[in-house]
Design a protein around this motif. Structure first.
Motif: not given
Length: 176
Positions: A15, A20, A88-89, A92-93
Motif C-alpha cells: 500500500e 496516493s 481505491r477511494y 480507503e474510506r
C-alpha cells in the motif's frame, strides 16, 4: 534492528509503494501539460478543491459523493480511467455507503396531519355568486311585476264613461 521490532516492520508494505489518489491525479495532470486552472475550468471543480484533492484532502469536496464526482471528472480530464481511483477511494474510506431509500423520508410527511385552514377563496366566490344571484333575481322579478301590472290595466275592464260637465257642443280635451 532494535529490540521489539521484527524485520517485517522495516519493509514497506504494498500500500505504501502505490502513490496516493491525489498524487496520481497530479502526475497525470502534469504529464498532460495542464495547469490547475485549465483543469478547473474544464471540469467546473473550483481551483482550491482541485489543489486539495491533489494533496489527498477530500474534506473540501463536501462529502464522499462529491469527492467521487470530483475524482471522476478530474481523472477523465487528465486522461485516466476513473474506475480504479474511485474503487481505491471507497476502499480507503470504508466502502461505498448504502443508498438511502426514498420512501422513509416521505413517510414523516404523510404521518403529520395537515392543519385545516378555512378556504377563503371558495368563501369569496360563494359570496360573489350569492350577490349576483340576488341582484339578478331582483331585476327579473321586478321586471315581471311591472309588465303584469301593465297587462292587467290593458287587458282589464275599461273605465266607465262619466258624463262630462262641459257643454256637449265642444269635444273633450284629450289628456296627455
Amino acid at each position: 534492528m532494535t529490540l521489539g521490532n521484527s524485520p517485517e516492520d522495516d519493509r514497506p508494505s504494498i500500500e505504501e509503494d502505490r502513490p496516493s489518489i491525489g498524487r496520481v491525479l497530479k502526475q497525470a495532470r502534469l504529464s498532460a501539460g495542464l495547469t490547475v486552472d485549465e483543469v478547473s475550468a474544464s471540469t467546473r471543480v473550483r481551483v482550491p478543491i482541485v489543489l486539495a484533492i491533489e494533496q489527498d484532502d477530500f474534506a473540501r469536496s463536501g462529502g464522499d459523493v462529491y469527492a467521487r464526482g470530483h475524482i471522476r471528472m478530474i481523472a477523465r480530464r487528465v486522461g485516466l480511467d476513473p474506475a480504479p481511483l474511485i474503487e481505491r477511494y471507497d476502499a480507503e474510506r470504508g466502502g461505498r455507503p448504502a443508498p438511502t431509500p426514498a420512501a422513509p423520508l416521505f413517510e414523516a410527511e404523510r404521518i403529520r396531519p395537515d392543519a385545516r385552514r378555512p378556504n377563503w377563496t371558495a368563501a369569496m366566490v360563494a359570496a360573489i355568486v350569492a350577490v349576483i344571484g340576488f341582484v339578478g333575481f331582483t331585476l327579473v322579478s321586478g321586471g315581471d311585476e311591472r309588465s303584469s301590472r301593465d297587462r292587467t290595466v290593458a287587458e282589464g275592464q275599461a273605465p266607465e264613461a262619466r258624463p262630462s260637465k262641459r257643454p256637449s257642443g265642444r269635444p273633450a280635451d284629450p289628456k296627455p
